[in-house]
Design an enzyme around this catalytic site. Structure first.
Site, PDB file in Angstrom:
ATOM      1  N   CYS A  86      40.783  51.326  65.614  1.00 37.91           N
ATOM      2  CA  CYS A  86      41.904  51.529  64.686  1.00 37.91           C
ATOM      3  C   CYS A  86      41.447  51.501  63.229  1.00 37.91           C
ATOM      4  CB  CYS A  86      42.961  50.475  64.923  1.00 37.91           C
ATOM      5  SG  CYS A  86      42.327  48.808  64.727  1.00 37.91           S
ATOM      6  N   ARG A  95      47.627  58.973  62.210  1.00 41.73           N
ATOM      7  CA  ARG A  95      48.627  58.002  61.749  1.00 41.73           C
ATOM      8  C   ARG A  95      49.702  58.715  60.924  1.00 41.73           C
ATOM      9  NH1 ARG A  95      47.295  52.621  61.164  1.00 41.73           N
ATOM     10  NH2 ARG A  95      49.523  52.457  60.742  1.00 41.73           N
ATOM     11  N   ARG A 153      54.612  44.899  56.453  1.00 44.44           N
ATOM     12  CA  ARG A 153      53.316  44.432  56.973  1.00 44.44           C
ATOM     13  C   ARG A 153      53.263  42.943  56.669  1.00 44.44           C
ATOM     14  NH1 ARG A 153      47.162  46.588  57.022  1.00 44.44           N
ATOM     15  NH2 ARG A 153      48.145  47.928  58.547  1.00 44.44           N
ATOM     16  N   GLN A 195      50.286  52.092  65.048  1.00 45.23           N
ATOM     17  CA  GLN A 195      48.902  52.353  65.442  1.00 45.23           C
ATOM     18  C   GLN A 195      48.863  52.827  66.896  1.00 45.23           C
ATOM     19  OE1 GLN A 195      45.881  51.865  63.501  1.00 45.23           O
ATOM     20  NE2 GLN A 195      45.177  53.103  65.203  1.00 45.23           N
ATOM     21  N   HIS A 199      51.246  46.108  66.466  1.00 48.30           N
ATOM     22  CA  HIS A 199      50.950  47.201  65.533  1.00 48.30           C
ATOM     23  C   HIS A 199      51.420  48.512  66.195  1.00 48.30           C
ATOM     24  CE1 HIS A 199      49.314  49.143  62.163  1.00 48.30           C
ATOM     25  NE2 HIS A 199      48.025  48.947  62.316  1.00 48.30           N
TER      26      HIS A 199
HETATM   27  N1   CP Z   1      44.504  50.722  61.194  1.00 49.35           N
HETATM   28  C1   CP Z   1      45.188  50.252  60.128  1.00 49.35           C
HETATM   29  O1   CP Z   1      46.331  49.833  60.235  1.00 49.35           O
HETATM   30  O2   CP Z   1      44.510  50.298  58.959  1.00 49.35           O
HETATM   31  P1   CP Z   1      44.953  49.618  57.579  1.00 49.35           P
HETATM   32  O3   CP Z   1      44.923  48.141  57.796  1.00 49.35           O
HETATM   33  O4   CP Z   1      43.960  50.096  56.584  1.00 49.35           O
HETATM   34  O5   CP Z   1      46.350  50.080  57.262  1.00 49.35           O
HETATM   35  N1  NVA Z   2      43.579  43.430  64.185  1.00 51.45           N
HETATM   36  C1  NVA Z   2      43.403  43.922  62.840  1.00 51.45           C
HETATM   37  C2  NVA Z   2      43.980  45.294  62.717  1.00 51.45           C
HETATM   38  C3  NVA Z   2      43.867  45.916  61.365  1.00 51.45           C
HETATM   39  C4  NVA Z   2      44.483  47.286  61.309  1.00 51.45           C
HETATM   40  C5  NVA Z   2      44.069  42.961  61.853  1.00 51.45           C
HETATM   41  O1  NVA Z   2      45.162  42.469  62.157  1.00 51.45           O
HETATM   42  O2  NVA Z   2      43.488  42.688  60.813  1.00 51.45           O
END
Ligand code: CP
Ligand code: NVA
Length: 303
Positions: free
Chosen positions: A264, A291, A102, A132, A129
């Protein structure tokens, strides 16, 4: 599965996506069906940003598969700061069987994948992502029982979540109508590829300036935060630019009567969405649960 890494949805063919969806259906019914499959396998979660869903769902998925997880928070490795991404990739991949990254910059997940000797899965970058999006499309299939003639409207920022959603829709033949303010459209390269792919799969991808037009007669309305992680300094400007793009009761009346709401998460109630996401047509918690089931399928296909 041929692909070694899952950096963006484009790494997967239409067939590979459907194969993940089929395996997920089985695993959701029997979560421990493969409980010895990953004995002695280790997955590293290399995270530069916080996470609830992505981290926990990958950890629990590995437990259900009999494997082991190493969670490496931003403080542990300091990827790109304490040592270059390529050294992190080369070293960590000597210890583990798979890496979920991440990262802030998509370039870093790309570098991780390039230099890793084991599969790398993108657990969110500023561009994409994919995990997701795969869970989202699984949730759509689960709720609508089909992906044919289904229309999703996405209202909000053309961000990582939308870039992956638009491509997964194109590949699986789901229509997607997008409403975003000028200057906040999805990534152009991904969007252009999605338009072409959607055409082949008899689906429509379209951008609208007016959220009401985008949402009209839609089956599902999807939104994500206006201010993503790492964009905090843009908050004031974005709140102004996105003011017309909130998913609220009035906007939902334009969609089909039984239209479902997706997000999400995390959600910023009062910004991109109101408490309509707490209503009976909201499927956000099923979406979050999925997920775990989908990522279990991804891990089984990739590791
Ligand atoms: N939707 C999602 O990726 O959530 P987190 O940022 O909590 O992992
Ligand atoms: N667009 C958001 C998604 C979080 C799951 C971010 O990047 O923070």
């Amino acid at each position: 599965m041929k692909t070694k890494n899952l950096v963006t949805i484009s790494d997967l063919s239409r067939e590979e996506i459907f194969s993940i969806l089929r395996l997920t259906q089985k695993l959701k019914k029997k979560p421990l069906a493969k409980k010895h499959k990953f004995r002695n396998k280790t997955l590293a979660l290399l995270f530069q940003k916080p996470s609830n869903r992505t981290r926990i769902s990958f950890e629990v998925a590995m437990v259900h598969l009999g494997g082991y997880v190493l969670y490496l928070s931003p403080r542990e490795i300091e990827m790109g700061k304490r040592e270059p991404v390529k050294d992190v990739a080369r070293v960590v991949s000597r210890y583990v069987d798979g890496i979920v990254g991440r990262v802030f910059s998509h370039k870093d997940i790309y570098e991780l994948a390039k230099y890793s000797e084991v599969p790398v899965i993108n657990g969110l970058s500023d561009l994409a992502h994919p995990c997701q999006a795969l869970s989202d499309i699984f949730t759509v299939l689960e709720k609508k029982k089909t992906l044919r003639n289904v229309t999703i409207s996405y209202v909000g920022d053309g961000n990582n979540v939308l870039n992956s959603l638009v491509m997964v829709c194109a590949k699986t033949g789901v229509n997607i109508k997008i409403a975003c303010p000028k200057g906040y459209e999805p990534n152009k390269e991904i969007y252009d590829e999605a338009v072409k792919t959607a055409k082949k799969n008899k689906a429509i991808v379209e951008i609208f300036a007016d959220p009401y037009e985008a949402v009209r007669d839609s089956d599902i309305v999807y939104t994500d935060v206006w201010v993503s992680m790492g964009q905090e300094q843009e908050k004031e400007k974005k709140l102004k630019d996105f003011a017309r793009f909130q998913v609220n009761a009035q906007l939902m009346r334009t969609a089909k009567k039984d239209a479902m709401i997706m997000h999400c998460l995390p959600a910023h109630r009062g910004e991109e969405v109101t408490d309509v996401i707490d209503g009976k047509n909201s499927i956000i918690y099923d979406q979050a649960e999925n997920r775990m089931h989908v990522q279990k399928a991804i891990l089984l296909k990739m590791l």
